[in-house]
Design a protein around this motif. Structure first.
Motif, PDB file in Angstrom:
ATOM      1  N   THR A 133       1.272  -0.977   0.311  1.00  0.00           N
ATOM      2  CA  THR A 133      -0.304   0.198  -0.022  1.00  0.00           C
ATOM      3  C   THR A 133       0.970   1.029  -0.162  1.00  0.00           C
ATOM      4  OG1 THR A 133      -2.004   1.275   1.270  1.00  0.00           O
ATOM      5  CG2 THR A 133      -0.676   0.144   2.876  1.00  0.00           C
ATOM      6  N   VAL A 134      -0.100   2.687  -0.437  1.00  0.00           N
ATOM      7  CA  VAL A 134       1.034   3.804  -0.441  1.00  0.00           C
ATOM      8  C   VAL A 134       0.382   4.458   0.212  1.00  0.00           C
ATOM      9  CG1 VAL A 134       1.795   6.221  -1.742  1.00  0.00           C
ATOM     10  CG2 VAL A 134       1.779   3.262  -2.654  1.00  0.00           C
ATOM     11  N   THR A 135       1.107   5.260   1.538  1.00  0.00           N
ATOM     12  CA  THR A 135       0.363   5.826   2.269  1.00  0.00           C
ATOM     13  C   THR A 135      -0.119   6.998   1.568  1.00  0.00           C
ATOM     14  OG1 THR A 135       2.717   7.382   2.026  1.00  0.00           O
ATOM     15  CG2 THR A 135       2.570   5.288   3.845  1.00  0.00           C
ATOM     16  N   PRO A 136      -1.246   7.320   2.381  1.00  0.00           N
ATOM     17  CA  PRO A 136      -1.690   8.439   2.575  1.00  0.00           C
ATOM     18  C   PRO A 136      -1.643  10.100   2.095  1.00  0.00           C
ATOM     19  CG  PRO A 136      -2.817   7.104   4.263  1.00  0.00           C
ATOM     20  CD  PRO A 136      -1.729   7.228   4.001  1.00  0.00           C
ATOM     21  N   ASP A 137      -0.059  10.133   1.963  1.00  0.00           N
ATOM     22  CA  ASP A 137       0.252  10.978   1.951  1.00  0.00           C
ATOM     23  C   ASP A 137       1.548  11.429   1.206  1.00  0.00           C
ATOM     24  OD1 ASP A 137       2.584   9.919   2.861  1.00  0.00           O
ATOM     25  OD2 ASP A 137       3.248  11.166   4.600  1.00  0.00           O
ATOM     26  N   GLN A 138       1.499   9.692  -0.076  1.00  0.00           N
ATOM     27  CA  GLN A 138       1.879   9.382  -1.200  1.00  0.00           C
ATOM     28  C   GLN A 138       3.532   9.248  -1.080  1.00  0.00           C
ATOM     29  OE1 GLN A 138      -0.351   8.281  -3.914  1.00  0.00           O
ATOM     30  NE2 GLN A 138      -1.483   8.271  -2.418  1.00  0.00           N
ATOM     31  N   GLN A 139       4.499   9.752   0.751  1.00  0.00           N
ATOM     32  CA  GLN A 139       5.847   9.837   0.307  1.00  0.00           C
ATOM     33  C   GLN A 139       5.983   8.107   0.180  1.00  0.00           C
ATOM     34  OE1 GLN A 139       6.628  11.818   3.934  1.00  0.00           O
ATOM     35  NE2 GLN A 139       9.221  11.349   3.778  1.00  0.00           N
ATOM     36  N   PHE A 140       5.475   7.320   0.949  1.00  0.00           N
ATOM     37  CA  PHE A 140       6.242   5.319   1.786  1.00  0.00           C
ATOM     38  C   PHE A 140       4.851   4.716   0.779  1.00  0.00           C
ATOM     39  CE2 PHE A 140       7.130   8.213   5.584  1.00  0.00           C
ATOM     40  CZ  PHE A 140       8.737   8.195   4.679  1.00  0.00           C
ATOM     41  N   LEU A 141       6.084   3.515   0.552  1.00  0.00           N
ATOM     42  CA  LEU A 141       5.527   2.718   0.118  1.00  0.00           C
ATOM     43  C   LEU A 141       5.497   1.685   0.751  1.00  0.00           C
ATOM     44  CD1 LEU A 141       4.233   0.795  -2.281  1.00  0.00           C
ATOM     45  CD2 LEU A 141       6.396  -0.655  -3.281  1.00  0.00           C
ATOM     46  N   VAL A 142       4.908   1.123   1.630  1.00  0.00           N
ATOM     47  CA  VAL A 142       4.411  -0.129   2.426  1.00  0.00           C
ATOM     48  C   VAL A 142       4.340  -1.429   2.182  1.00  0.00           C
ATOM     49  CG1 VAL A 142       3.528  -0.658   5.057  1.00  0.00           C
ATOM     50  CG2 VAL A 142       3.539   1.367   4.333  1.00  0.00           C
ATOM     51  N   SER A 143       4.791  -2.864   2.514  1.00  0.00           N
ATOM     52  CA  SER A 143       4.639  -4.123   1.830  1.00  0.00           C
ATOM     53  C   SER A 143       5.326  -4.725   3.099  1.00  0.00           C
ATOM     54  CB  SER A 143       5.770  -4.482   0.617  1.00  0.00           C
ATOM     55  OG  SER A 143       7.752  -4.621   1.313  1.00  0.00           O
ATOM     56  N   GLY A 144       4.432  -5.792   2.769  1.00  0.00           N
ATOM     57  CA  GLY A 144       4.081  -7.135   4.344  1.00  0.00           C
ATOM     58  C   GLY A 144       4.667  -7.935   2.999  1.00  0.00           C
ATOM     59  N   THR A 190       3.299 -14.780   7.704  1.00  0.00           N
ATOM     60  CA  THR A 190       2.980 -14.106   6.621  1.00  0.00           C
ATOM     61  C   THR A 190       1.812 -12.582   7.224  1.00  0.00           C
ATOM     62  OG1 THR A 190       2.311 -16.228   5.374  1.00  0.00           O
ATOM     63  CG2 THR A 190       1.261 -13.934   4.383  1.00  0.00           C
ATOM     64  N   ILE A 191       2.501 -12.019   6.738  1.00  0.00           N
ATOM     65  CA  ILE A 191       1.743 -10.636   6.225  1.00  0.00           C
ATOM     66  C   ILE A 191       0.640 -10.626   5.461  1.00  0.00           C
ATOM     67  CG2 ILE A 191       1.310  -7.926   6.537  1.00  0.00           C
ATOM     68  CD1 ILE A 191       4.497  -8.573   7.984  1.00  0.00           C
ATOM     69  N   ASN A 192      -0.939 -10.595   5.742  1.00  0.00           N
ATOM     70  CA  ASN A 192      -1.405 -10.671   4.268  1.00  0.00           C
ATOM     71  C   ASN A 192      -1.925  -9.475   3.778  1.00  0.00           C
ATOM     72  OD1 ASN A 192      -1.546 -13.474   4.243  1.00  0.00           O
ATOM     73  ND2 ASN A 192      -3.162 -14.230   6.080  1.00  0.00           N
ATOM     74  N   ASP A 193      -1.716  -8.181   5.146  1.00  0.00           N
ATOM     75  CA  ASP A 193      -2.959  -6.815   4.717  1.00  0.00           C
ATOM     76  C   ASP A 193      -1.795  -5.648   5.774  1.00  0.00           C
ATOM     77  OD1 ASP A 193      -4.342  -5.414   3.178  1.00  0.00           O
ATOM     78  OD2 ASP A 193      -6.513  -6.283   4.140  1.00  0.00           O
ATOM     79  N   VAL A 194      -2.348  -4.767   4.596  1.00  0.00           N
ATOM     80  CA  VAL A 194      -1.937  -3.142   5.314  1.00  0.00           C
ATOM     81  C   VAL A 194      -2.631  -2.809   4.881  1.00  0.00           C
ATOM     82  CG1 VAL A 194       0.233  -1.513   5.644  1.00  0.00           C
ATOM     83  CG2 VAL A 194       0.669  -4.292   5.597  1.00  0.00           C
ATOM     84  N   VAL A 195      -3.203  -1.243   6.149  1.00  0.00           N
ATOM     85  CA  VAL A 195      -4.568  -1.156   6.062  1.00  0.00           C
ATOM     86  C   VAL A 195      -3.985   0.570   6.100  1.00  0.00           C
ATOM     87  CG1 VAL A 195      -5.592  -2.159   5.227  1.00  0.00           C
ATOM     88  CG2 VAL A 195      -5.864  -1.657   7.131  1.00  0.00           C
ATOM     89  N   PHE A 196      -4.184   1.547   5.668  1.00  0.00           N
ATOM     90  CA  PHE A 196      -3.545   3.036   6.905  1.00  0.00           C
ATOM     91  C   PHE A 196      -5.117   3.536   6.849  1.00  0.00           C
ATOM     92  CE2 PHE A 196       0.458   2.228   5.402  1.00  0.00           C
ATOM     93  CZ  PHE A 196       1.260   3.099   6.450  1.00  0.00           C
ATOM     94  N   ARG A 197      -5.342   4.240   8.161  1.00  0.00           N
ATOM     95  CA  ARG A 197      -6.469   5.778   8.591  1.00  0.00           C
ATOM     96  C   ARG A 197      -6.505   6.376   7.578  1.00  0.00           C
ATOM     97  NH1 ARG A 197      -7.587   8.230  14.243  1.00  0.00           N
ATOM     98  NH2 ARG A 197      -6.040   9.851  13.784  1.00  0.00           N
ATOM     99  N   LYS A 198      -7.523   6.998   7.421  1.00  0.00           N
ATOM    100  CA  LYS A 198      -7.735   7.348   6.131  1.00  0.00           C
ATOM    101  C   LYS A 198      -6.368   9.278   6.443  1.00  0.00           C
ATOM    102  CE  LYS A 198     -11.653   8.738   4.621  1.00  0.00           C
ATOM    103  NZ  LYS A 198     -13.051   9.364   4.769  1.00  0.00           N
TER     104      LYS A 198
END
Length: 304
Positions: free
Chosen positions: A190-201, A228-236
């Motif tokens: 996923t990409v962080t809401p501020d578009q600065q980082f890509l986060v992978s699991g 295994t990390i199955n998902d990563v989700v950010f608060r808005k």
């Protein structure tokens, strides 16, 4: 300052006959959808957990969904049968598109395009108005397990079973970069809401944070789970995020310093007893999880 969180289990949503692999929410008013191995696509409301509404029954396992909120439609990705466009008010299938005979593991939308990653390593671009494939690229000889879009730079990223992450331009799918660091399949991206980082699991149980500004490099490498990390989700607002794992837990993190704040599990919170496969963050403080145990759970995170 140490931040103390409390977790309240709001509800369990049962009724599916098999493991759940996908959950998406439509708005912050509490409407969400679950799907998985039984092919049922079910609509729920957070404040009424006993009244699930069957929207559709599809022939095969559902591994991914993508909400088209403005249109009140839902795209469902099936195992071996491509993608299907559902009208959620009527439950009718409006269109389908057979991309491959493999599973569809990731679907992301940007503007009028869908970016779809499949089990045979292809990234497809589907034009929504015409419902046709406009571009495709072979990203891996193995599966694409996750897809993320960087709307700022107009790039799309895919996490693959060959342990790599690859980035492509949205315009013509030319390769931007290959990121190497994980030692197993990249299930979450996923990409962080501020578009600065890509986060992978990954299946290697590590969470990696990649800086998207300038030269893409790993900012963090965190041993985040046992399996295994199955998902990563950010608060808005991007200040917090949640991860889930085959180790049966959901974890809440603070983005500012990538610090673990809370573990939600069976022993302490009557959590899931089997692998937690997908998450959805609704509003300020509610996280929905779905599991191999055939159920969804909603958690209120207090103290954020």
């Amino acid at each position: 300052m140490r931040q103390i969180l409390e977790v309240e289990k709001l509800a369990t949503f049962g009724g599916h006959k098999d493991g759940l692999y996908s959950v998406v929410h439509f708005d912050d008013k509490g409407k969400f959808y679950t799907a998985g191995a039984d092919g049922f696509v079910v609509e729920w409301h957070l404040d009424d957990p006993n009244k699930g509404k069957l929207i559709a029954k599809v022939p095969n396992t559902v591994y991914s969904m993508c909400p088209l909120v403005e249109e009140n439609l839902l795209v469902v990705g099936q195992n071996g049968d491509g993608i299907h466009l559902l009208d959620i008010s009527s439950g009718k299938e409006l269109k389908s598109l057979k991309l491959t005979d493999q599973a569809v593991f990731g679907i992301e939308r940007f503007e009028n395009e869908l970016f779809v990653g499949t089990g045979d390593g292809w990234l497809y671009v589907v034009d929504l108005p015409t419902w046709t494939i406009t571009k495709k690229v072979k990203a891996s000889e193995k599966s694409i397990r996750s897809v993320a879009v960087d709307t700022k730079r107009k790039n799309v990223w895919v996490g693959c079973s060959d342990h790599t992450i690859k980035g492509y331009t949205m315009q013509n799918l030319s390769e931007v970069r290959e990121l190497i660091g994980h030692s197993n399949s990249v299930f979450a991206l996923t990409v962080t809401p501020d578009q600065q980082f890509l986060v992978s699991g990954s299946r290697d149980a590590h969470l990696r944070v990649w800086n998207l500004d300038g030269f893409v490099e790993t900012q963090q490498d965190i041993v985040a789970h046992m399996y295994t990390i199955n998902d990563v989700v950010f608060r808005k607002d991007g200040k917090y995020f949640a991860t889930c794992s085959k180790d049966k837990s959901v974890k809440i993190w603070r983005t500012e310093d990538w610090r673990l704040l809370k573990v939600v599990d069976k022993a302490r919170h009557a959590g899931h007893g089997t692998s937690v496969n997908r998450l959805s963050w609704v509003g300020e403080d509610t996280v929905i999880s779905v599991s191999d145990d055939h159920s969804a759970s909603a958690w209120k995170i207090k103290g954020l």
